[in-house]
Structure formats: structure tokens, C-alpha cells
Design a protein around this motif. Structure first.
Motif: not given
Length: 222
Positions: A174-177, A179, A182, A184, A188
Motif C-alpha cells: 500500500l501507498n498511504d500517500t 489517501d 491515511r 490505508r 491505497d
């Protein structure tokens, strides 16, 4: 210009100015209400397959699985009981039990075939907005929330706890940035990359099986 004309002109100018002020206020308010730009993700860590060096695994998905989610099965031999390793170094943000019954109540730890949940699982924060998630472990994870782990460190073993009755590892990157909140969540999730090679699992109903050999070979933390 007659006095009457000057008066009309003055009121017209004042009305235009008032209108401009109102429009400016609305624009500023709208901009202030919008969320700011999301921070850019840091470099993607050098993620490796979450299994010991040299092991061969099949990556699969199925209709109804979220896009980018991977189910791992051993390419040969039994899947159950195989070691699950951290794909890269990081900090454990969650390690424990999560599953629910049909009526929404929490399921007892160790249950399988539940309505939802990873069962025994682990989530690791690798920094820069990057996370990995590991689910359906056979027993309580061998790491704790808040613990720093090294790449290749053992997390647990493959099982079938939570919302499954089939031994396999559920895995996500996952790439939390992506969203701003944040959370997750599904927004994401991204295509997993292992040893610099995209996994090929992108769609829950159109991605063919993939076979990969683990290069998670360096001593933990090396």
C-alpha cells in the motif's frame, strides 16, 4: 453628468465592488475547504517476496478479491506452515487478531471461515507512506505492534485463520500517500513489486496466475 447620473454611477460602482468582494470571499473559502495536496510518497522500498530465499510461490487472485490483493500458494509441497518473512525493514503498526462473525461480533482468536478479517496478521510501516500487509497466519504473529523489524525477519507461518478455510498468505502493498485521510483502505493499494519486478496481479478478475522465486536472501537487516 447630472447629479442623478452621478448617483446612479456611484451606486453601480459600489455594487460591482461588493460583487467582486463576495466572489473573492467564495473563492478563498472554497480553496480553504479543499484538502491540501497529498504528500508525495517516498521511494518504494526494495520489497522482496515474503518467503525464504529460493522458495517458489504462485501468486493468484479471484473475482471479488480487491484489486492488487495477492493470495500466495506454494508452487510445490504443502503451503501450510511455511515461514512468512518481512518484505523489507520497517515498524510493525499492527500485529494480532482481527476477524468477525456473520452477526458482526468478533470471532474467537484462531477461528477460520469467518465473515471477514485477516485472522492472525501483521501490518508493517516501511516509511515514506509504504506499508505491507500479511494475513491468515496460522497462529499469533512472532512480532509485536511497535516493534522494529528487519527485511527477511520472520513474522509467523502460513495458515487459514480469519475469512478463509484454505491455507495461503494474503498479501498487500500500500501507498498511504494516495489517501489524504491515511486510512490505508482500498484506494491505497498498488500493484506489488518484488525484487524490482511488478507482480502482474492488478485486477481481481483478469490477472492470470504468476510464479515467482523468492530473492529474500540477504541476512535480516543486511
Amino acid at each position: 453628468m447630472s447629479p442623478h447620473g452621478r448617483s446612479v454611477y456611484r451606486w453601480a460602482v459600489l455594487a460591482i465592488i461588493a460583487g467582486c468582494v463576495a466572489v473573492s470571499y467564495l473563492v478563498i473559502t472554497h480553496r480553504a475547504a479543499r484538502p491540501g495536496p497529498t504528500a508525495a510518497a517516498g521511494p518504494r522500498p526494495a520489497f522482496q517476496l515474503p518467503f525464504p530465499c529460493g522458495e517458489v510461490w504462485t501468486l493468484t487472485t479471484y473475482p471479488g478479491h480487491d484489486d492488487f490483493d495477492i493470495d500466495f500458494f506454494a508452487a510445490s509441497g504443502a503451503t501450510a506452515g511455511r515461514s512468512v518473512l518481512a518484505s523489507a525493514a520497517g515498524t510493525v503498526t499492527w500485529a494480532g487478531w482481527s476477524a468477525t462473525l456473520e452477526d458482526g461480533r468478533p470471532a474467537a482468536p484462531g477461528a477460520s471461515g469467518t465473515r471477514g478479517g485477516l485472522g492472525y496478521g501483521v501490518i508493517i510501516d516501511h516509511g515514506g507512506g509504504w506499508f505491507t500487509e500479511y494475513g491468515h497466519l496460522a497462529a499469533a504473529p512472532g512480532v509485536r505492534t511497535g516493534e522494529t523489524v528487519k527485511g527477511g525477519q520472520g513474522l509467523g507461518v502460513v495458515g487459514h485463520t480469519g475469512s478463509t478455510t484454505i491455507d495461503h498468505l494474503h498479501y498487500e502493498q500500500l501507498n498511504d500517500t494516495l489517501d489524504p485521510k491515511r486510512t490505508r483502505g482500498n484506494g491505497d493499494k498498488v500493484e506489488a513489486v518484488f525484487d524490482g519486478v511488478p507482480s502482474g496481479i492488478t485486477s481481481d478478475d483478469r490477472s492470470p496466475e504468476q510464479t515467482r522465486t523468492s530473492r529474500n536472501c540477504a541476512p535480516p537487516g543486511a
